[in-house]
Scaffold this active site. Structure first.
Site, PDB file in Angstrom:
ATOM      1  CG  LEU A 148       3.251 119.263  46.207  1.00 26.67           C
ATOM      2  CD1 LEU A 148       3.780 120.680  45.968  1.00 26.67           C
ATOM      3  CD2 LEU A 148       2.055 119.319  47.166  1.00 26.67           C
TER       4      LEU A 148
ATOM      5  CB  CYS B  79       6.498 120.333  49.675  1.00 29.64           C
ATOM      6  SG  CYS B  79       6.456 118.685  48.944  1.00 29.64           S
TER       7      CYS B  79
END
Lengths: 271, 312
Positions: B75, B132
């Site tokens: 990220l 994620c």
């Protein structure tokens, strides 16, 4: 100015053992590519391998709208590339990335280009630009190194340019035996790098870049490195080609494909 | 030639066509703006955005696998404030929908992100990244737990009026459970699938190929798995679905529509071919013409059982 399009292969010729130069018709790259910039190429129609591969631009032929890259056949992708015949097409995205910055005033600086293996092509384009812009040939020193003679790239092209060429191979099969850093130490030992304003530009395997960067730092020479990494997209979105760099408050990651591939050597954190 | 209607309505979200680009594969749009006409996209799902900037995981972060790719980017992003200040103004120039993918490590972070983006001009929807696979450290792994999914979605629901998309993880035993939980929490739309957790080992060096050990698998390798999950979720819930997972061409995209997705997102294909989303859009239109369909919505979820003798 860049493009993403299917381009015609004009020629795909062997230049040394296992080494080819592929010439591609692509006016955008031919007109706009700068020394150090690269293209993403795709030759496969299926998904094996999945990604395109980055190749530094070697030569430009703007008058006929062509450019070329040099590659060593060493994996599935380059095997497919080697089978491409004139008239067939490859998918090209480019030119991409930043360029080597020529130290100014260019004709008073000693330009030291340090190439390792397939790192040579973008440095050839730089050397050619230096010559064409009027930098005296004795102000351009190329150290071209590889493990063996058959892994040396762009040798004859550098020779044809008439720049000062120092060849080194690790097994001594061509030029001096040793590594590029040995050639740099020799140049330094002869006093050629002191008293001269000198700029180092280097491209090759990461271990070599690190060694050259450290040599440059030790002798207080400015140095630009072109990093080598997998580049899935080449456009700055996948973040898979991150390069660790120093910042004011620690470290951060930059993208080799758009922030590089050329970085100031003092910025890169070698790991 | 008769016109084919491509615009779709996903609950409260209207798209000019069903082709989006998936979060993390298209940056903030500007990276592709000189190569394709962004105005022609159905929408852009921007890179996963967190409350504060993130540097991401150490290298190597990405490795090619058979017909796919494992990534553990971690990220890396500019953070929500820089996104609004530096990235959004560019995107506002275009008529495609801008969908902000938000990722938090806690309920509070998700709430703050939703609140910050609510009412911001140029943001058309939020996509909650509760899935994620590269963000396990410290944070709650919302996406694999139906109760945590329902809770985080309902909290975000209370803090935004924007259409709310929840991106589902495929790394679960039964994806219809988390799908239903997201709907119960107030999701308007579901997007699926995110990447499958995997790893890669270099036999020669006896080392993992990723610094993070594990990564998320994407690309054509996952298409059959993603297609199956879209089909299952489409039958289990009533909200519209954005289908994704290994879509490389228009035929792949059509398969997701037939399985029950109302729109599709193109991901890894953007790396391979910057024109992929445009070629897929044109290909869907051509397919509809060839099939004599006048409206893309008419084919959504219309897949039928195979007929014996149809194998070839």
């Amino acid at each position: 100015m860049r493009c993403a399009e299917h381009c015609e292969v004009v020629a795909n010729r062997p230049v040394a053992t296992n080494q080819f130069e592929i010439e591609i018709h692509c006016p955008t790259v031919a007109l706009h590519a700068q020394p150090g910039q690269f293209v993403q190429m795709r030759v496969q129609s299926g998904y094996e391998p999945l990604f395109s591969r980055p190749f530094s631009v070697f030569r430009r032929f703007p008058e006929r709208g062509n450019f070329s890259v040099v590659y060593l056949v060493r994996g599935a992708f380059t095997q497919m590339l080697a089978r491409k015949k004139p008239g067939e097409s490859v998918f090209v995205v480019g030119p991409l990335g930043n360029r080597f910055l020529v130290a100014q005033p260019a004709n008073q600086v000693l330009h030291l280009l340090v190439a390792g293996g397939v790192g040579a092509p973008p440095l050839y384009l730089l050397a050619e630009e230096l010559v064409q812009t009027g930098v005296p040939r004795q102000k351009i020193v190329v150290v071209n190194g590889a493990r063996r003679q058959d892994l040396l790239v762009c040798q004859e092209h550098f020779a044809e340019l008439g720049v000062r060429l120092r060849t080194v191979t690790e097994d001594g099969s061509a030029g001096a035996k040793g590594k590029v850093t040995d050639a740099l130490k020799a140049l330094h030992g002869r006093g050629e790098l002191s008293g001269n304003r000198c700029q180092v530009y280097t491209c090759g395997p990461t271990a070599m870049l690190e060694a050259v960067a450290k040599f440059a730092q030790k002798h207080d020479l400015p140095c630009q490195v072109s990093v080598e990494t997998l580049m899935p997209c080449g456009l700055g979105v996948c973040l898979g080609c991150a390069v660790k760099v120093r910042t004011a408050n620690g470290t951060d990651y930059k993208r080799a494909c758009v922030d590089g591939p050329i970085f100031d050597a003092t910025e890169v954190v070698w790991e | 030639m008769s016109e084919v209607k491509l615009s779709v309505k996903l609950g409260p979200l209207r798209l000019q066509n069903p082709v989006l680009v998936a979060s993390g594969t298209f940056g903030y749009g500007s990276e592709y703006a000189d190569l394709i006409d962004l105005n022609r996209l159905g929408g852009i799902m921007v890179k996963g955005t967190t409350l504060h900037p993130r540097a991401g995981n150490p290298m190597p972060r990405m490795v090619e696998t058979a017909a796919g790719c494992l990534n553990s980017i971690g990220l890396q992003n500019v953070g929500v404030e820089a996104f609004i200040r530096e990235k959004l103004p560019f995107l506002r120039q275009y008529r495609c929908a801008v969908i902000v993918n938000i990722a938090g490590d806690s309920y509070e972070e998700f709430e703050q992100l939703a609140e910050r983006l609510d009412g911001v001009e140029g943001v058309h929807a939020l996509e909650m990244n509760i899935s994620c696979p590269n963000q396990e450290k410290g944070g709650i792994h919302f996406g694999v737990d139906p109760e945590a999914t329902r809770e985080v979605v309902s909290r975000v629901r209370k803090r935004t009026r924007l259409p709310l998309i929840v991106k589902l993880s495929p790394n679960v035993t039964d994806i219809t459970m988390t799908a239903q939980a997201a709907v119960d929490g107030g999701a308007d739309i579901l997007s699926l699938v995110n990447t499958f957790v995997g790893t890669a080992i270099d036999a020669k060096t006896r080392r993992f190929k990723l610094a993070n050990i594990t990564g998320g698998l994407s690309g054509p390798a996952i298409k059959p798995l993603a297609l199956y999950m879209v089909w299952r979720v489409a039958r289990a819930v009533k909200v519209p679905i954005i289908g994704m997972g290994g879509i490389m061409n228009a035929t792949d995209a059509v398969e997701f529509l037939l399985a029950g997705a109302s729109a599709v997102a193109v991901g890894t294909a953007n790396y391979v071919n910057p024109h992929a989303s445009m070629e897929i859009l044109e290909g869907i239109e051509q397919y509809l013409r060839e099939q004599g369909e006048k409206d893309v919505k008419h084919i959504v979820g219309t897949v039928k059982r195979c007929k014996p003798g149809n194998e070839f």
